[in-house]
Design a protein around this motif. Structure first.
Motif, PDB file in Angstrom:
ATOM      1  N   SER A  42      42.329-133.097 -15.333  1.00  0.00           N
ATOM      2  CA  SER A  42      43.201-133.336 -16.466  1.00  0.00           C
ATOM      3  C   SER A  42      42.641-132.795 -17.758  1.00  0.00           C
ATOM      4  CB  SER A  42      43.444-134.833 -16.626  1.00  0.00           C
ATOM      5  OG  SER A  42      42.258-135.454 -17.064  1.00  0.00           O
TER       6      SER A  42
ATOM      7  N   ILE B  78      49.472-132.040 -15.146  1.00  0.00           N
ATOM      8  CA  ILE B  78      49.903-133.424 -14.955  1.00  0.00           C
ATOM      9  C   ILE B  78      49.280-133.947 -13.676  1.00  0.00           C
ATOM     10  CG2 ILE B  78      51.870-134.894 -14.381  1.00  0.00           C
ATOM     11  CD1 ILE B  78      53.542-133.285 -16.279  1.00  0.00           C
TER      12      ILE B  78
ATOM     13  N   TYR C 254      50.308-138.406 -21.079  1.00  0.00           N
ATOM     14  CA  TYR C 254      51.053-137.499 -21.942  1.00  0.00           C
ATOM     15  C   TYR C 254      50.424-137.366 -23.311  1.00  0.00           C
ATOM     16  CZ  TYR C 254      55.166-136.276 -24.829  1.00  0.00           C
ATOM     17  OH  TYR C 254      56.049-135.730 -25.707  1.00  0.00           O
TER      18      TYR C 254
ATOM     19  N   GLU D 146      56.482-131.852 -23.114  1.00  0.00           N
ATOM     20  CA  GLU D 146      56.451-131.936 -21.654  1.00  0.00           C
ATOM     21  C   GLU D 146      57.251-130.766 -21.101  1.00  0.00           C
ATOM     22  OE1 GLU D 146      57.583-136.325 -22.343  1.00  0.00           O
ATOM     23  OE2 GLU D 146      57.222-136.119 -20.206  1.00  0.00           O
TER      24      GLU D 146
ATOM     25  N   TYR E 285      53.793-129.661 -16.652  1.00  0.00           N
ATOM     26  CA  TYR E 285      52.527-129.746 -17.389  1.00  0.00           C
ATOM     27  C   TYR E 285      52.837-130.196 -18.803  1.00  0.00           C
ATOM     28  CZ  TYR E 285      54.510-125.107 -18.127  1.00  0.00           C
ATOM     29  OH  TYR E 285      55.385-124.068 -18.350  1.00  0.00           O
ATOM     30  N   TYR E 286      51.783-130.384 -19.587  1.00  0.00           N
ATOM     31  CA  TYR E 286      51.941-130.719 -20.996  1.00  0.00           C
ATOM     32  C   TYR E 286      51.377-129.591 -21.851  1.00  0.00           C
ATOM     33  CZ  TYR E 286      52.218-135.499 -19.109  1.00  0.00           C
ATOM     34  OH  TYR E 286      52.554-136.622 -18.392  1.00  0.00           O
TER      35      TYR E 286
END
Lengths: 116, 115
Positions: A102, A97, B101, A52, A32-33
């Motif tokens: 999201s 992710i 990201y 990350e 995941y972030y």
């Protein structure tokens, strides 16, 4: 469901000193972030730093760095050499992710005061 | 445009009236999100658009809330029969890809006050 917890509603730091803001999260995902956002009085959310989960190395952006402890599900933000312009609300956020889910899940925020 | 643009910046409305909030995302950003931020609180997810896929409406608090997006451009968030509990800052954000990201780019929000 993922949750993000910021247990410090307010923090204060003197100019030029260092402060650490805490964040913990809960997830069953392995990758995941994680993000820290800053929200000044202008209301606009500004990305400060991101991490990350599969990277063991802690992210650093100039005076901002994180301490990412994956096993403990902890993601703290360290601000070094604090400046008056750092005063703002800081939000920790989590994001899966991939997939369609999201969205960012935010903590409740920490208000940082910077004093002379 | 260079950033995410939201209008109006501030809106005061009477209880029971309908309001429309507008968001212009960054050109080329396929994903668009709406969040609500009540006074002194964190951001609460409302709805998410990704290209031509069906939107994720899972965060809408009631059927008084709806949102539309035309292609990959402007989005409007509509609140019908506003209540005082709807008073909040409504933030819009966009991103290039849904799972990337880079987080989002946020607008400055619309502060809605229901009197």
């Amino acid at each position: 469901a993922q949750t993000v917890t910021q247990s410090q509603p307010e923090m204060s730091v003197q100019e030029a000193e260092t402060v650490t803001l805490s964040c913990t999260y809960d997830t069953s995902e392995s990758d995941y972030y994680l993000f820290w956002y800053k929200q000044p009085p202008s209301r606009q959310m500004i990305l400060v730093i991101r991490q990350e989960a599969y990277k063991q190395q802690n992210a650093t952006e100039n005076r901002f760095s994180v301490n990412f402890q994956k096993a403990a599900k902890s993601f703290s933000l360290k601000i070094s050499d604090s400046q008056l312009g750092d005063a703002a609300m800081y939000f920790c956020a989590y994001r899966r992710i991939g997939g369609t889910a999201s969205k960012l899940t935010f903590g409740t925020g920490t208000r940082l005061q910077v004093t002379l | 445009g260079a950033g995410v643009s939201q209008s109006p910046s501030n809106k005061v409305t009477e209880k029971g009236k309908d309001v429309e909030l507008r968001c212009d995302p960054i050109s080329g950003h396929t994903a668009l999100y709406w969040y609500r931020q009540r006074l002194g609180q964190g951001l609460e997810f409302l709805i998410y658009f990704q290209g031509n896929s069906a939107p994720d409406k899972s965060g809408l608090p009631s059927d008084r809330f709806s949102a539309e997006r035309t292609g990959e451009s402007v989005s409007t968030l509509t609140i019908q029969r506003t209540q005082q509990e709807d008073s909040a800052v409504y933030l819009c954000a966009s991103s290039f890809l849904s799972g990337n990201y880079y987080g989002y780019t946020f607008g400055s929000g619309t502060r809605l006050t229901v009197v």
